[in-house]
Write an enzyme that holds these catalytic residues in place. Structure first.
Site, PDB file in Angstrom:
ATOM      1  N   HIS A  89      43.867  36.598  30.427  1.00 30.21           N
ATOM      2  CA  HIS A  89      44.688  37.633  29.782  1.00 30.21           C
ATOM      3  C   HIS A  89      45.951  37.818  30.614  1.00 30.21           C
ATOM      4  O   HIS A  89      46.112  37.168  31.646  1.00 30.21           O
ATOM      5  CB  HIS A  89      43.894  38.940  29.622  1.00 30.21           C
ATOM      6  CG  HIS A  89      43.538  39.616  30.906  1.00 30.21           C
ATOM      7  ND1 HIS A  89      42.749  39.027  31.869  1.00 30.21           N
ATOM      8  CD2 HIS A  89      43.867  40.842  31.409  1.00 30.21           C
ATOM      9  CE1 HIS A  89      42.606  39.864  32.886  1.00 30.21           C
ATOM     10  NE2 HIS A  89      43.275  40.969  32.642  1.00 30.21           N
ATOM     11  N   HIS A  91      47.457  40.469  32.234  1.00 26.87           N
ATOM     12  CA  HIS A  91      47.668  41.389  33.345  1.00 26.87           C
ATOM     13  C   HIS A  91      48.244  40.593  34.522  1.00 26.87           C
ATOM     14  O   HIS A  91      47.771  39.497  34.832  1.00 26.87           O
ATOM     15  CB  HIS A  91      46.335  42.015  33.776  1.00 26.87           C
ATOM     16  CG  HIS A  91      46.111  43.386  33.218  1.00 26.87           C
ATOM     17  ND1 HIS A  91      44.852  43.889  32.994  1.00 26.87           N
ATOM     18  CD2 HIS A  91      46.980  44.376  32.874  1.00 26.87           C
ATOM     19  CE1 HIS A  91      44.962  45.124  32.516  1.00 26.87           C
ATOM     20  NE2 HIS A  91      46.236  45.437  32.430  1.00 26.87           N
ATOM     21  N   ASP A  93      48.007  40.755  37.684  1.00 28.61           N
ATOM     22  CA  ASP A  93      47.196  40.303  38.829  1.00 28.61           C
ATOM     23  C   ASP A  93      46.590  38.922  38.566  1.00 28.61           C
ATOM     24  O   ASP A  93      46.250  38.208  39.504  1.00 28.61           O
ATOM     25  CB  ASP A  93      46.104  41.331  39.220  1.00 28.61           C
ATOM     26  CG  ASP A  93      45.271  41.838  38.072  1.00 28.61           C
ATOM     27  OD1 ASP A  93      45.823  42.080  36.983  1.00 28.61           O
ATOM     28  OD2 ASP A  93      44.045  42.009  38.251  1.00 28.61           O
ATOM     29  N   HIS A  94      46.504  38.529  37.295  1.00 30.42           N
ATOM     30  CA  HIS A  94      45.925  37.227  36.936  1.00 30.42           C
ATOM     31  C   HIS A  94      46.982  36.133  36.769  1.00 30.42           C
ATOM     32  O   HIS A  94      46.637  34.973  36.582  1.00 30.42           O
ATOM     33  CB  HIS A  94      45.120  37.346  35.639  1.00 30.42           C
ATOM     34  CG  HIS A  94      43.955  38.272  35.778  1.00 30.42           C
ATOM     35  ND1 HIS A  94      42.650  37.848  35.808  1.00 30.42           N
ATOM     36  CD2 HIS A  94      43.914  39.624  35.952  1.00 30.42           C
ATOM     37  CE1 HIS A  94      41.853  38.889  35.978  1.00 30.42           C
ATOM     38  NE2 HIS A  94      42.595  39.981  36.066  1.00 30.42           N
ATOM     39  N   HIS A 183      38.657  44.420  26.953  1.00 29.93           N
ATOM     40  CA  HIS A 183      39.308  44.966  28.150  1.00 29.93           C
ATOM     41  C   HIS A 183      39.981  46.305  27.816  1.00 29.93           C
ATOM     42  O   HIS A 183      40.955  46.687  28.453  1.00 29.93           O
ATOM     43  CB  HIS A 183      40.327  43.938  28.650  1.00 29.93           C
ATOM     44  CG  HIS A 183      40.784  44.096  30.066  1.00 29.93           C
ATOM     45  ND1 HIS A 183      40.203  44.960  30.974  1.00 29.93           N
ATOM     46  CD2 HIS A 183      41.805  43.489  30.749  1.00 29.93           C
ATOM     47  CE1 HIS A 183      40.837  44.874  32.133  1.00 29.93           C
ATOM     48  NE2 HIS A 183      41.806  43.994  32.024  1.00 29.93           N
ATOM     49  N   ASP A 207      38.349  39.866  32.551  1.00 31.88           N
ATOM     50  CA  ASP A 207      38.319  41.329  32.707  1.00 31.88           C
ATOM     51  C   ASP A 207      37.768  41.928  31.415  1.00 31.88           C
ATOM     52  O   ASP A 207      38.319  41.709  30.344  1.00 31.88           O
ATOM     53  CB  ASP A 207      39.728  41.870  32.956  1.00 31.88           C
ATOM     54  CG  ASP A 207      40.211  41.617  34.366  1.00 31.88           C
ATOM     55  OD1 ASP A 207      39.590  40.801  35.069  1.00 31.88           O
ATOM     56  OD2 ASP A 207      41.215  42.241  34.757  1.00 31.88           O
ATOM     57  N   HIS A 271      36.574  39.651  41.218  1.00 36.98           N
ATOM     58  CA  HIS A 271      37.472  40.690  40.716  1.00 36.98           C
ATOM     59  C   HIS A 271      36.921  42.071  41.092  1.00 36.98           C
ATOM     60  O   HIS A 271      36.613  42.906  40.251  1.00 36.98           O
ATOM     61  CB  HIS A 271      37.603  40.570  39.182  1.00 36.98           C
ATOM     62  CG  HIS A 271      38.754  41.333  38.603  1.00 36.98           C
ATOM     63  ND1 HIS A 271      38.708  42.689  38.395  1.00 36.98           N
ATOM     64  CD2 HIS A 271      39.968  40.932  38.174  1.00 36.98           C
ATOM     65  CE1 HIS A 271      39.853  43.085  37.853  1.00 36.98           C
ATOM     66  NE2 HIS A 271      40.633  42.038  37.711  1.00 36.98           N
TER      67      HIS A 271
HETATM   68 ZN   LIG Z   1      42.365  42.006  36.569  1.00 35.15          ZN
HETATM   69 ZN   LIG Z   2      42.994  42.955  33.505  1.00 38.20          ZN
END
Ligand SMILES: [Zn+2]
Ligand SMILES: [Zn+2]
Length: 322
Positions: A89, A91, A93-94, A183, A207, A271
């Site tokens: 996805h 986000h 952080d990914h 999510h 997530d 995670h």
């Molecule tokens: Zn994440």
């Molecule tokens: Zn996420």
């Protein structure tokens, strides 16, 4: 890396070959390595979310959070050797490590040298993300083609998108199946992946909140890698920010319910979205394990960066040793 007795208890109670190292142990060519096991909480010992799966001679990367090139270098895996990047996805952080893997992997040093297009597979949004990265780095790309004579095909991008559950990659006996997860109401699309090779399987939840699709696709997996989010009750009771974050993730108790139903040979946490604020510390690893044990009694490992899982008749867990 943190070492707690609970880690050891959790691992040693499993019927697996933990770091057996015996001469008779047949090496498997299906292996998972956690490259980054944190989330938006950034730490020196837990980099951003990313998981490497090696199956035969293929290297598949799932998400690219902060620090991926450093972790791959620690494994002596050249960036240019990554065959495909799968995105769960969008986000950040990914995804913040994507330009690093893509651009640095094209350079002329021994840990780079990609000469074929960077191959990306993700839910709808992958094409826009990658074409916008091409625009953002257009000046650098132009300079390096002219100055360093790097091959243009090595920085080209092939991006494929999907919008429903199903097979998204198949090559030389490796199958990757995407499945939608939950999510939260706004964070869409969000997917997990099931990777199959030689009759064995690894499932990455992505997530998600507690979600039936993870149980469906994770059932019988050799390794089920699940994201987790946790905060102490007193913080949950007072912080709307933390309430929102935890409500978008799976708590240890809920993850235990997923594991109990899917019954993987091994359940693994990654995670680690462990929330603390002010005087209220984040939950400890022991607390995460204890809460999981309210609903699950099977094999369980709390992932660490560069921890690997070799999947054969048994699953061999190894901590990173430089
Ligand atoms: Zn994440
Ligand atoms: Zn996420």
């Amino acid at each position: 890396m943190q070492r707690t007795p609970a880690h050891l208890v959790a691992i040693s109670c499993m019927l697996i070959g933990l770091m057996s190292g015996s001469a008779s142990h047949a090496e498997s060519d299906f292996k998972v390595t956690l490259l980054g096991t944190s989330a938006t909480v950034f730490k020196a010992d837990r980099f951003g979310p990313s998981t490497l799966i090696e199956a035969g001679d293929q290297k598949l990367l799932f998400d690219a959070g902060r620090g991926v090139p450093i972790r791959l270098r620690q494994l002596n895996v050249p960036l240019g050797k990554v065959d495909v990047l799968f995105i769960t996805h969008y986000h950040s952080d990914h995804t913040v490590g994507i330009p690093d893997v893509w651009l640095t992997g094209w350079l002329s040093g021994p840990f780079s040298r990609r000469t074929t297009p960077f191959y990306v597979i993700g839910p709808v949004g992958a094409k826009a993300l990658m074409s916008n990265l091409e625009k953002a780095y257009a000046a650098d790309i132009k300079i390096r083609i002219e100055d360093a004579k790097l091959p243009p095909e090595g920085i080209a991008i092939v991006a494929e998108e999907f919008d429903k559950d199903g097979l998204v990659y198949e090559k030389k006996g490796v199958k990757v199946i995407a499945f939608e997860v939950d999510h939260g109401p706004v964070i869409k699309p969000a997917y997990g992946y099931r990777i199959e090779y030689k009759g064995r399987s690894v499932v990455i939840s992505g997530d998600t909140r507690y979600n039936q699709n993870v149980i469906k696709y994770g059932t019988g997996a050799d390794v089920l890698i699940h994201a987790v989010g946790s905060a102490r009750p007193e913080l949950l009771a007072t912080s709307s920010r933390v309430q929102r974050i935890i409500s978008r993730h799976t708590t240890p108790r809920e993850a235990g319910m997923v594991f109990s139903q899917a019954k993987p040979k091994m359940a693994v946490y990654t995670h680690m979205s462990l929330q603390g604020q002010g005087k209220i510390p984040e939950p400890t690893i022991d607390e995460v394990l204890a809460e999981t044990r309210q609903t699950y009694s099977g094999p369980l490992v709390v992932g660490e960066d560069l921890m690997s899982f070799e999947i054969g008749d048994t699953i061999t867990v190894r901590r990173y040793k430089p």
